[in-house]
Design an enzyme around this catalytic site. Structure first.
Site, short mmCIF file in Angstrom:
data_model
loop_
_atom_site.label_atom_id
_atom_site.label_comp_id
_atom_site.label_asym_id
_atom_site.label_seq_id
_atom_site.Cartn_x
_atom_site.Cartn_y
_atom_site.Cartn_z
N ASP A 1 1.87 3.74 3.17
CA ASP A 1 0.95 4.49 2.44
C ASP A 1 1.31 5.30 1.66
O ASP A 1 1.04 5.83 0.21
CB ASP A 1 -0.39 4.97 3.62
CG ASP A 1 -1.62 5.83 3.11
OD1 ASP A 1 -1.94 5.34 2.15
OD2 ASP A 1 -2.71 6.13 4.25
N ASP B 1 1.69 8.82 -5.85
CA ASP B 1 1.40 10.69 -5.78
C ASP B 1 2.17 11.03 -4.14
O ASP B 1 2.83 12.57 -4.01
CB ASP B 1 0.58 11.42 -5.98
CG ASP B 1 -0.84 10.81 -5.76
OD1 ASP B 1 -0.92 9.78 -5.18
OD2 ASP B 1 -1.70 11.23 -6.11
N HIS C 1 0.83 -1.23 -0.21
CA HIS C 1 -0.03 0.05 0.07
C HIS C 1 0.93 1.44 0.47
O HIS C 1 1.22 1.82 0.94
CB HIS C 1 -0.84 -0.02 0.87
CG HIS C 1 -2.21 1.34 1.04
ND1 HIS C 1 -3.59 0.54 1.13
CD2 HIS C 1 -2.30 2.15 0.95
CE1 HIS C 1 -3.84 1.23 1.05
NE2 HIS C 1 -3.52 2.81 1.00
N GLY D 1 -10.32 7.70 -1.29
CA GLY D 1 -10.20 9.07 -0.77
C GLY D 1 -11.06 9.28 0.06
O GLY D 1 -10.59 8.66 1.28
N HIS E 1 -10.28 1.20 0.18
CA HIS E 1 -10.25 1.77 1.64
C HIS E 1 -11.36 1.87 2.11
O HIS E 1 -11.85 2.27 2.12
CB HIS E 1 -9.48 3.19 1.66
CG HIS E 1 -8.23 3.49 0.32
ND1 HIS E 1 -7.60 3.31 -0.59
CD2 HIS E 1 -6.69 4.39 1.54
CE1 HIS E 1 -6.66 3.82 -0.78
NE2 HIS E 1 -6.26 4.43 0.32
N GLU F 1 -11.18 3.81 7.23
CA GLU F 1 -9.92 3.95 7.86
C GLU F 1 -9.94 5.80 8.56
O GLU F 1 -9.37 6.26 9.23
CB GLU F 1 -9.40 4.76 6.54
CG GLU F 1 -8.22 5.56 6.57
CD GLU F 1 -7.78 6.04 5.36
OE1 GLU F 1 -8.56 5.73 4.21
OE2 GLU F 1 -6.51 7.41 5.22
N HIS G 1 1.09 5.03 -2.31
CA HIS G 1 0.60 5.85 -3.34
C HIS G 1 2.08 7.14 -3.86
O HIS G 1 2.30 7.01 -3.09
CB HIS G 1 -0.43 7.11 -2.15
CG HIS G 1 -2.14 6.41 -2.84
ND1 HIS G 1 -2.92 6.17 -3.21
CD2 HIS G 1 -1.72 5.88 -0.72
CE1 HIS G 1 -3.69 5.70 -2.11
NE2 HIS G 1 -3.72 5.50 -1.58
ZN LIG Z 1 -3.65 5.14 0.99
#
Ligand SMILES: [Zn+2]
Length: 347
Positions: free
Chosen positions: A282, A20, A16, A174, A201, A204, A18
């Site tokens: 993450d 960006d 996991h 998101g 996701h 969370e 990301h």
């Molecule tokens: Zn994430």
């Protein structure tokens, strides 16, 4: 050798991460300044204030604000290629042998790229990154909760085109509070029909019900975070009985206020109760963390034993969206390294 070096050197996987949220701040600064992108920072220290959680962060929304500038520099092939190569190099330095990187392809079309060009640029860098650094990386395509379901369907169809070429799954990411999973059911039904792996996701930001909804309604076989599973016994039992992996990211959870202190993170309880827990960063840049540092946090703040650390790494390997054969190869590499560790390091 100290414990941090040992953990750094153990062959690990990350499930996991990301893209960006994991770009080197120096690279964002350089690409923004040379690319004529209007940014409010002109040196690395200023840049970090906009790209990393440095002080108070009150919610997932505050956390997500850190992605504004990274996404803006990821609108050209040359930039995307560089960013992926650097991220693979960073993963190598972190002792990672296999990483599942994720991005939302439709966010990178403002410079005129097609969704196919975005994906192909990432996959090309991943191939070159493997040749140069020896790290295997694969791609998860994210659809975004606040976008209409039609956009998610577009992402699913895009994933299908590249499913045997380096794309391994789709994800839903998101704002979980305002956009529940069922909004995107039609897209995830299609992904299921196509045989595409699904992670979502969920749980969370306090909404435990989203975990089972994601598994049952959206066909997820892995859950991103799942922090709030403890709120519902039925969810806990389901996760245990069905061996659903949780992609947990404690530092990120602390920063988004999912937990109020690191020591309150449920990861230890979940592991002890037989939930298939894995550890991840993450967002390396936003959270200012490496995977090795995240394992070290478990030892220093939650008193994890080395045996438990090794179990988490093993869980990660077994939960990868990879072939059985490749997982066996990774397990052999991991086991060979662990066998050679002095006995004192294995407890
Ligand atoms: Zn994430």
């Amino acid at each position: 050798m100290d414990i941090q070096n040992i953990i750094n050197n153990i062959p690990k996987v990350e499930l996991h991460c990301h893209i960006d949220g994991s770009i080197r701040p120096k690279t964002i600064l350089e690409l923004a300044l040379t690319g004529g992108i209007d940014v409010p920072f002109f040196n690395i220290e200023e840049a970090k204030r906009y790209l990393q959680i440095t002080g108070e962060c009150n919610s997932l929304k505050d956390y997500l604000d850190k992605f504004h500038f990274p996404v803006r520099v990821m609108q050209k092939k040359i930039n995307i290629y560089r960013i992926i190569m650097e991220l693979i190099e960073d993963s190598k330095m972190d002792g990672i042998m296999y990483t599942e990187l994720r991005l939302a392809p439709l966010q990178h079309l403002k410079g005129g790229l097609s969704p196919e060009e975005v994906v192909e640029t990432v996959l090309e860098a991943m191939k070159d990154g493997k040749d140069k650094f020896g790290v295997v990386s694969v791609l998860i395509l994210c659809s975004l909760r606040h976008e209409p379901v039609e956009k998610s369907i577009e992402v699913v169809k895009l994933a299908r085109k590249y499913i045997s070429k380096g794309v391994v799954a789709i994800d839903l990411a998101g704002n979980e509070s305002d956009f529940p999973p069922e909004i995107h059911k039609k897209a995830f039904d299609l992904a299921y029909e196509y045989g595409i792996n699904i992670t979502v996701h969920a749980g969370e930001t306090g909404i435990c019900a989203n975990i089972l909804k994601s598994i049952i309604d959206l066909h997820a076989t892995r859950i991103g975070h799942g922090v709030f599973a403890y709120k519902d016994d039925k969810t806990l039992v389901y996760l245990i009985d069905n061996h659903i992996p949780l992609e947990m990211c404690p530092t990120s959870n602390l920063q988004t206020k999912a937990i109020s202190a690191y020591c309150e993170h449920p990861i230890r309880t979940y592991l002890k109760n037989g939930i298939n827990v894995t550890l991840n960063t993450d967002n390396r840049t936003v959270s200012n963390i490496t995977l090795t540092e995240e394992y070290m946090n478990l030892i220093s703040k939650l008193d994890f034993s080395m045996e438990e650390i090794l179990q988490l790494i093993r869980n990660g390997i077994n939960s990868a969206f990879a072939s059985k054969q490749f997982k066996t190869t990774m397990l052999e590499k991991f086991n060979t390294y662990v066998r050679e560790l002095p006995e004192i390091c294995k407890n």
